[in-house]
Design an enzyme around this catalytic site. Structure first.
Site, PDB file in Angstrom:
ATOM      1  N   LYS A 137       0.838  -1.196   0.000  1.00  0.00           N
ATOM      2  CA  LYS A 137       0.000   0.000   0.000  1.00  0.00           C
ATOM      3  C   LYS A 137       0.880   1.255   0.000  1.00  0.00           C
ATOM      4  O   LYS A 137       1.858   1.325   0.772  1.00  0.00           O
ATOM      5  CB  LYS A 137      -0.900   0.000   1.237  1.00  0.00           C
ATOM      6  CG  LYS A 137      -2.013  -1.037   1.172  1.00  0.00           C
ATOM      7  CD  LYS A 137      -3.136  -0.573   0.255  1.00  0.00           C
ATOM      8  CE  LYS A 137      -4.267  -1.580   0.245  1.00  0.00           C
ATOM      9  NZ  LYS A 137      -5.396  -1.153  -0.603  1.00  0.00           N
ATOM     10  N   LYS A 245     -13.362  -7.657  -7.117  1.00  0.00           N
ATOM     11  CA  LYS A 245     -13.787  -8.235  -5.839  1.00  0.00           C
ATOM     12  C   LYS A 245     -15.217  -8.713  -6.017  1.00  0.00           C
ATOM     13  O   LYS A 245     -16.055  -7.991  -6.569  1.00  0.00           O
ATOM     14  CB  LYS A 245     -13.713  -7.183  -4.736  1.00  0.00           C
ATOM     15  CG  LYS A 245     -12.271  -6.668  -4.557  1.00  0.00           C
ATOM     16  CD  LYS A 245     -12.182  -5.457  -3.662  1.00  0.00           C
ATOM     17  CE  LYS A 245     -10.875  -4.719  -3.896  1.00  0.00           C
ATOM     18  NZ  LYS A 245      -9.830  -4.970  -2.932  1.00  0.00           N
TER      19      LYS A 245
END
Ligand SMILES: O=C(O)CCC(=O)c1ccccc1C(=O)O
Ligand SMILES: [Mg+2]
Length: 364
Positions: A137, A245
């Site tokens: 990240k 997702k």
């Protein structure tokens, strides 16, 4: 995004590119009754081992139906229209038969939250066995490019031969993204997930990187899961690959259709669920003909604990394809307090009503 638009495609104008319908609609199965769903719902609170997206405790509702368990865990700030997609996904996992799979295990990446560089080895130790692919990240609010470079460098030192990729969650402006990716490409990155927010910035960034011969692919995530139409980014040729997702796209069937229609390679990723929700993502990944990158499904390792004593975590970079049933004792131990439970049951009810209105439209 609105459910009615998903429905209207099903019956609608075959000349418009349209929006793929949800599993219940494409299968012609009625929505299960609300009482049945609420009667099986277990609302749980699980601590996070590492803060991720500012989340320190994850709340979730697990539901059971004839085909097993499903997870409903939209982030608390999501409105009902967005959360309804997640309910559709959980209901599909429990009330529709599983789709066909073509593999018995799926490759996964480990995920490194935006921790300070000195914590990198420690966080990587939460993962079992070798890490072959790592997602890092970056562009976290309140941090600088130097923080990102230090974190990526620490990851490269810890994992000299792993495939590394980054996720900026649309945290950069176009000039920041160009500067950052030019610097970070020294560490040999596979791709950058959602470096900037808009389709036009994604396209311009692609052109600028090509002109400067910076070798990094661009992946779309938020532009897939939060757009009214998840295929817009692919049609605009604004990404080299897409992150998908299952829950935000309304379930395995719709997500598969979106991937097929995009014509792009897909990375299946989690939304930070327990093993029950991860099993849905694993199932989606196992059904795809091509799976060129590690899936972002290794996130149970970021939780303090799980609903199963045999959690769906990776061993040497792979997760087996298998259903997960939460254990009664763990559901009890993790049960959310009264107010939290009431909030989630009301949320399920509101989302169910949105879905029901959509299905009613489809029946009309
Ligand atoms: O992709 C992964 O490795 C883990 C999943 C992940 O990053 C994620 C989890 C929850 C919400 C958003 C995201 C994201 O990809 O942006
Ligand atoms: Mg992402």
């Amino acid at each position: 995004m609105p459910f009615s638009r998903a429905i209207s495609t099903h019956h609608g104008d075959s000349n418009s590119p349209g929006i793929t319908p949800y599993g219940f609609v494409s299968e012609g199965t009625p929505l299960p009754p609300l009482e049945k769903i609420l009667n099986t719902a277990h609302v749980i609170s699980v601590g996070m081992r590492v803060t991720f997206r500012g989340v320190t405790t994850r709340h979730s509702a697990l539901i059971r139906g004839p085909y097993g368990w499903g997870e409903f865990a939209p982030f608390p700030e999501y409105d009902d229209a967005e959360a309804a997609h997640w309910l559709s996904s959980a209901l599909e996992a429990t009330y529709l038969p599983p789709t066909v799979t073509v593999r018995e295990q799926v490759p996964v990446n480990a995920t490194l939250p935006a921790v300070p560089a000195h914590r990198v080895p420690d966080v990587l130790n939460n993962y079992n066995g070798d890490i072959q692919e790592l997602k890092i990240k970056v562009a976290e609010r309140g941090q600088t490019l130097d923080d990102d470079i230090a974190r990526v460098a620490a990851a490269r030192t810890a994992l000299p031969s792993a495939r590394l990729k980054i996720d900026a969650n649309a945290g950069w402006t176009l000039p920041q993204a160009f500067t950052a990716l030019t610097a970070l490409s020294d560490y040999n990155l596979l791709y950058a997930e959602q470096p900037v927010g808009s389709i036009s910035d994604m396209k311009q960034l692609r052109t600028q990187l090509d002109n400067a011969q910076v070798p990094v692919l661009i992946a779309a995530d938020e532009l897939v899961r939060k757009a009214d139409d998840p295929l817009t980014v692919a049609r605009a040729h604004a990404a080299d690959l897409i992150v998908v997702k299952a829950a935000p796209l309304g379930g395995v069937r719709r997500a598969s259709a979106v991937i097929a229609q995009s014509g792009l390679p897909a990375v299946i990723s989690s939304a930070l669920e327990t093993s029950v929700g991860i099993a849905t993502g694993v199932h989606l990944a196992a059904s795809l003909p091509e799976l060129p990158y590690g899936c972002g499904l290794g996130t149970v390792s970021l939780l303090d604990t799980d609903v199963s004593s045999t959690p769906l975590v990776a061993e040497n970079g792979r997760i087996p394809v298998r259903p997960v049933a939460p254990e009664e004792a763990r559901l009890k131990a993790l049960a959310a307090d009264h107010a939290t439970r009431a909030w989630w049951l009301e949320r399920i009810e509101r989302c169910w009503r949105l879905l029901h209105r959509g299905y009613a439209t489809a029946d009309a």
